[in-house]
Design a protein around this motif. Structure first.
Motif: not given
Ligand SMILES: C[S@@+](CC[C@H](N)C(=O)[O-])C[C@H]1O[C@@H](n2cnc3c(N)ncnc32)[C@H](O)[C@@H]1O
Length: 216
Positions: A35, A39, A122, A153, A209, A211
Motif C-alpha cells: 500500500a 501511495a 499513512a 493510506t 488497506s 488508498i
C-alpha cells in the motif's frame, strides 16, 4: 458498517509508539509495504514541489518521497519523538537539499495556509476517533495550495473472513495493533471539501488497506 471506536488517547499513542518504534518497520514491511508503494506511485511527486507528510513515523514512505524530490521542500511531522528520530536517521545523508522533520500534531499543523502542493498521510486515521476525521482533513486542506493533491493510506475495514483476524486482535487489546483499526475515509475526505476523491483497496497478509486520492 460502523467503525470500531478509537481506544488510545494522544498521550497513550506517544507512549505506545515509543515502545513500538524499534519493531515497527518489520510489521510495516509484512502488512503495509504494498500500500505504501502504491501511495508513492499515486502521489506522483513532481520534482521541485513542496510536500508534507503528516505522521511520518519511521520515515518508510517519507524516504521514497524525498528521493523523488531532491530539489523541492520535503517536510514531515509526527507526534512521537521516538518515531521521528528513526525517520531522521533514515533520510540522513540523502542528496536532498531541503528536508525538515519536526514534532507536530495533525490537529494543528505548524504551517501557513496553502504551503504545500502535496500532502501524504499513512496509517494515522486508524488511531483517531471517527468524530475527528473531518476536522483533521480540513486542517490538511488548509495547508494545501488550491489544486494541491492529497494521498492517504490507512487500514481498511475487514471485508473477508481472513481480514477479521486483525480486528479480533484489536478487540482483545488495541495496543497489540498499535491502536489501529480499520477505517473508511472517502466520505470524510469529500465532507472536508476535497474533490475528485478516488479509492483503491488492497490486502497484504490479510491486512486490508485503502488508498485515497483527492484534490483541494
Ligand atoms: C501506524 S504509525 C504510521 C507511521 C507512518 N505513517 C507509516 O506509514 O509507517 C502511526 C503514526 O502516527 C503518529 N500520530 C498519531 N497521532 C498523530 C497526530 N495527531 N499527529 C501527528 N502524528 C500522529 C504516531 O506517532 C505514529 O508515528
Amino acid at each position: 458498517m460502523p467503525l470500531l471506536p478509537a481506544r488510545l488517547s494522544q498521550a497513550e499513542v506517544v507512549s505506545a509508539y515509543r515502545r513500538i518504534a524499534p519493531l515497527y518497520d518489520r510489521w510495516a514491511y509484512l502488512t503495509e509495504s504494498r500500500a505504501r508503494r502504491r501511495a508513492v506511485e499515486l502521489a506522483a511527486v513532481r520534482a521541485g514541489e513542496s510536500l508534507l507528510e503528516v505522521a511520518v513515523g519511521t520515515g518508510l514512505l517519507f524516504r521514497d518521497l524525498v528521493a523523488r524530490n531532491p530539489d523541492g521542500r520535503n517536510a514531515g511531522v509526527d507526534l512521537t519523538p521516538a518515531m521521528l528520530e528513526r525517520a531522521r536517521r533514515r533520510v540522513h545523508g540523502m542528496p536532498a537539499r531541503n528536508v525538515e522533520l519536526r514534532q507536530g500534531d495533525a490537529f494543528a499543523l505548524p504551517y501557513a495556509d496553502g504551503a504545500f502542493d502535496l500532502l501524504v498521510n499513512a496509517y494515522m486515521f486508524d488511531l483517531l476517533p471517527e468524530g475527528d476525521f473531518v476536522r483533521v482533513l480540513a486542517e490538511f486542506r488548509r495547508v494545501l495550495k488550491p489544486g494541491g493533491r492529497l494521498v492517504l493510506t490507512n487500514m481498511a475495514q475487514a471485508e473477508r473472513l481472513g481480514e477479521r483476524f486483525y480486528e479480533t486482535i484489536y478487540r482483545l487489546n488495541p495496543a497489540w495493533m498499535g491502536g489501529c483499526r480499520g477505517v473508511a475515509l472517502a466520505g470524510p475526505v469529500a465532507a472536508a471539501g476535497f474533490t475528485g476523491v478516488r479509492r483503491e483497496r488492497l490486502s497484504q497478509m490479510g491486512f486490508p488497506s485503502e488508498i485515497i486520492t483527492a484534490v483541494k
